[in-house]
Write a protein that holds these residues in place. Structure first.
Motif, PDB file in Angstrom:
ATOM      1  N   THR A   3     -17.897 -28.267 138.414  1.00  0.00           N
ATOM      2  CA  THR A   3     -18.645 -29.016 139.415  1.00  0.00           C
ATOM      3  C   THR A   3     -18.326 -28.414 140.786  1.00  0.00           C
ATOM      4  O   THR A   3     -17.299 -27.711 140.937  1.00  0.00           O
ATOM      5  CB  THR A   3     -18.238 -30.498 139.417  1.00  0.00           C
ATOM      6  OG1 THR A   3     -16.879 -30.588 139.854  1.00  0.00           O
ATOM      7  CG2 THR A   3     -18.411 -31.133 138.037  1.00  0.00           C
ATOM      8  N   PRO A   4     -19.139 -28.689 141.802  1.00  0.00           N
ATOM      9  CA  PRO A   4     -18.813 -28.192 143.145  1.00  0.00           C
ATOM     10  C   PRO A   4     -17.426 -28.638 143.622  1.00  0.00           C
ATOM     11  O   PRO A   4     -16.704 -27.865 144.245  1.00  0.00           O
ATOM     12  CB  PRO A   4     -19.924 -28.773 144.019  1.00  0.00           C
ATOM     13  CG  PRO A   4     -21.075 -28.941 143.079  1.00  0.00           C
ATOM     14  CD  PRO A   4     -20.454 -29.325 141.760  1.00  0.00           C
ATOM     15  N   ARG A  27     -22.873 -22.341 143.026  1.00  0.00           N
ATOM     16  CA  ARG A  27     -23.856 -23.218 142.373  1.00  0.00           C
ATOM     17  C   ARG A  27     -25.019 -22.397 141.830  1.00  0.00           C
ATOM     18  O   ARG A  27     -25.461 -22.597 140.695  1.00  0.00           O
ATOM     19  CB  ARG A  27     -24.370 -24.273 143.364  1.00  0.00           C
ATOM     20  CG  ARG A  27     -25.241 -25.334 142.728  1.00  0.00           C
ATOM     21  CD  ARG A  27     -25.713 -26.431 143.703  1.00  0.00           C
ATOM     22  NE  ARG A  27     -24.734 -26.851 144.677  1.00  0.00           N
ATOM     23  CZ  ARG A  27     -24.752 -26.513 145.975  1.00  0.00           C
ATOM     24  NH1 ARG A  27     -25.709 -25.750 146.462  1.00  0.00           N
ATOM     25  NH2 ARG A  27     -23.826 -26.940 146.801  1.00  0.00           N
ATOM     26  N   MET A  28     -25.500 -21.444 142.627  1.00  0.00           N
ATOM     27  CA  MET A  28     -26.628 -20.609 142.178  1.00  0.00           C
ATOM     28  C   MET A  28     -26.228 -19.806 140.940  1.00  0.00           C
ATOM     29  O   MET A  28     -26.967 -19.749 139.963  1.00  0.00           O
ATOM     30  CB  MET A  28     -27.062 -19.682 143.318  1.00  0.00           C
ATOM     31  CG  MET A  28     -28.323 -18.913 143.023  1.00  0.00           C
ATOM     32  SD  MET A  28     -27.895 -17.231 142.674  1.00  0.00           S
ATOM     33  CE  MET A  28     -29.502 -16.538 142.389  1.00  0.00           C
ATOM     34  N   LEU A  29     -25.032 -19.200 140.973  1.00  0.00           N
ATOM     35  CA  LEU A  29     -24.575 -18.408 139.826  1.00  0.00           C
ATOM     36  C   LEU A  29     -24.369 -19.273 138.587  1.00  0.00           C
ATOM     37  O   LEU A  29     -24.662 -18.844 137.477  1.00  0.00           O
ATOM     38  CB  LEU A  29     -23.259 -17.694 140.158  1.00  0.00           C
ATOM     39  CG  LEU A  29     -23.356 -16.429 140.979  1.00  0.00           C
ATOM     40  CD1 LEU A  29     -21.961 -15.917 141.306  1.00  0.00           C
ATOM     41  CD2 LEU A  29     -24.159 -15.373 140.253  1.00  0.00           C
ATOM     42  N   SER A  30     -23.874 -20.474 138.789  1.00  0.00           N
ATOM     43  CA  SER A  30     -23.569 -21.322 137.631  1.00  0.00           C
ATOM     44  C   SER A  30     -24.810 -21.961 137.025  1.00  0.00           C
ATOM     45  O   SER A  30     -24.737 -22.536 135.947  1.00  0.00           O
ATOM     46  CB  SER A  30     -22.543 -22.395 138.003  1.00  0.00           C
ATOM     47  OG  SER A  30     -23.079 -23.301 138.931  1.00  0.00           O
ATOM     48  N   HIS A  31     -25.954 -21.841 137.708  1.00  0.00           N
ATOM     49  CA  HIS A  31     -27.196 -22.421 137.188  1.00  0.00           C
ATOM     50  C   HIS A  31     -28.220 -21.372 136.777  1.00  0.00           C
ATOM     51  O   HIS A  31     -29.411 -21.656 136.685  1.00  0.00           O
ATOM     52  CB  HIS A  31     -27.808 -23.373 138.227  1.00  0.00           C
ATOM     53  CG  HIS A  31     -27.040 -24.653 138.360  1.00  0.00           C
ATOM     54  ND1 HIS A  31     -25.970 -24.780 139.217  1.00  0.00           N
ATOM     55  CD2 HIS A  31     -27.162 -25.829 137.715  1.00  0.00           C
ATOM     56  CE1 HIS A  31     -25.485 -26.001 139.111  1.00  0.00           C
ATOM     57  NE2 HIS A  31     -26.178 -26.659 138.198  1.00  0.00           N
ATOM     58  N   THR A  32     -27.762 -20.144 136.550  1.00  0.00           N
ATOM     59  CA  THR A  32     -28.680 -19.098 136.113  1.00  0.00           C
ATOM     60  C   THR A  32     -28.030 -18.249 135.027  1.00  0.00           C
ATOM     61  O   THR A  32     -26.812 -18.108 134.998  1.00  0.00           O
ATOM     62  CB  THR A  32     -29.118 -18.189 137.286  1.00  0.00           C
ATOM     63  OG1 THR A  32     -30.071 -17.239 136.803  1.00  0.00           O
ATOM     64  CG2 THR A  32     -27.954 -17.434 137.906  1.00  0.00           C
ATOM     65  N   TYR A  82     -23.541 -10.430 138.782  1.00  0.00           N
ATOM     66  CA  TYR A  82     -22.496 -11.451 138.719  1.00  0.00           C
ATOM     67  C   TYR A  82     -22.862 -12.526 137.708  1.00  0.00           C
ATOM     68  O   TYR A  82     -24.030 -12.839 137.510  1.00  0.00           O
ATOM     69  CB  TYR A  82     -22.261 -12.047 140.112  1.00  0.00           C
ATOM     70  CG  TYR A  82     -21.813 -10.969 141.062  1.00  0.00           C
ATOM     71  CD1 TYR A  82     -20.477 -10.592 141.127  1.00  0.00           C
ATOM     72  CD2 TYR A  82     -22.730 -10.276 141.839  1.00  0.00           C
ATOM     73  CE1 TYR A  82     -20.069  -9.559 141.952  1.00  0.00           C
ATOM     74  CE2 TYR A  82     -22.327  -9.245 142.672  1.00  0.00           C
ATOM     75  CZ  TYR A  82     -20.998  -8.892 142.724  1.00  0.00           C
ATOM     76  OH  TYR A  82     -20.592  -7.854 143.526  1.00  0.00           O
ATOM     77  N   ASP A  83     -21.815 -13.076 137.082  1.00  0.00           N
ATOM     78  CA  ASP A  83     -21.977 -14.080 136.042  1.00  0.00           C
ATOM     79  C   ASP A  83     -20.918 -15.147 136.261  1.00  0.00           C
ATOM     80  O   ASP A  83     -19.728 -14.829 136.351  1.00  0.00           O
ATOM     81  CB  ASP A  83     -21.790 -13.407 134.673  1.00  0.00           C
ATOM     82  CG  ASP A  83     -22.146 -14.283 133.492  1.00  0.00           C
ATOM     83  OD1 ASP A  83     -22.443 -15.476 133.682  1.00  0.00           O
ATOM     84  OD2 ASP A  83     -22.123 -13.758 132.359  1.00  0.00           O
ATOM     85  N   ALA A  84     -21.338 -16.411 136.354  1.00  0.00           N
ATOM     86  CA  ALA A  84     -20.378 -17.510 136.521  1.00  0.00           C
ATOM     87  C   ALA A  84     -19.729 -17.877 135.190  1.00  0.00           C
ATOM     88  O   ALA A  84     -18.735 -18.597 135.176  1.00  0.00           O
ATOM     89  CB  ALA A  84     -21.057 -18.723 137.143  1.00  0.00           C
ATOM     90  N   ASN A  85     -20.276 -17.384 134.083  1.00  0.00           N
ATOM     91  CA  ASN A  85     -19.636 -17.614 132.794  1.00  0.00           C
ATOM     92  C   ASN A  85     -18.563 -16.535 132.654  1.00  0.00           C
ATOM     93  O   ASN A  85     -18.856 -15.383 132.339  1.00  0.00           O
ATOM     94  CB  ASN A  85     -20.644 -17.521 131.655  1.00  0.00           C
ATOM     95  CG  ASN A  85     -20.017 -17.788 130.311  1.00  0.00           C
ATOM     96  OD1 ASN A  85     -18.807 -17.694 130.140  1.00  0.00           O
ATOM     97  ND2 ASN A  85     -20.835 -18.111 129.337  1.00  0.00           N
TER      98      ASN A  85
END
Length: 159
Positions: A3-4, A27-32, A82-85
């Motif tokens: 979460t933020p 947030r952008m990275l974690s939602h794409t 870049y990847d938030a995963n």
């Protein structure tokens, strides 16, 4: 994904200031799942954050990678993606359109063990990349082949 509020705690825990821009990039990275590069992130966030610079995005993704909130991908292009995963998983890039997808079901644990055994290294991680043609580009190639074939076939004689 975090979460933020959790992402803010990670940033603070590593001594970084929490800014709206940093949270927006995360947030952008974690939602794409598109694995964007810094310029793509900048273009998407610019309407919401008009004072944010491309340099801020570059600094932010570097910080996110440093604190473990994102990973940097080098899939053979001019710019990193870049990847938030941040789980260790392979990626595959289409050589036609540049699309990058995750490959979650492939077990790469054996590769890491083999590399460590062969080299004597104490591995800290790995990244695996595959390259090929995505299904959409395969369909485009097939359609073009059909169109080329139709164009070269001689017209039937009318008697």
């Amino acid at each position: 994904m975090l979460t933020p509020k959790e992402a803010a705690e990670v940033l603070r825990g590593h001594g970084f200031k929490v800014t709206p821009q940093r949270l927006a990039v995360y947030r952008m990275l974690s939602h794409t799942t598109a694995h964007p590069n810094a310029e793509t992130i900048y273009k998407e966030l610019e309407p919401l954050y008009p004072t944010m610079s491309l340099a801020t995005v570059y600094k932010t993704v570097a910080i996110l990678c440093e604190v473990g909130l994102a990973q940097e991908l080098n899939v053979g292009e001019d710019a990193f993606r870049y990847d938030a995963n941040t789980s260790q998983h392979p990626h595959i890039r289409c050589v036609d359109c540049g699309r990058v997808d995750d490959v979650f079901s492939l077990d790469t644990h054996g590769i890491e063990e083999q590399a460590a055994a062969e080299t004597g290294y104490a591995l800290t991680g790995h990244q695996v990349y595959f390259f090929g043609v995505c299904p959409a580009c395969q369909a485009k190639r097939a359609q073009k082949a059909v169109e080329r074939q139709a164009a070269v076939q001689p017209m039937e004689k009318v008697v």
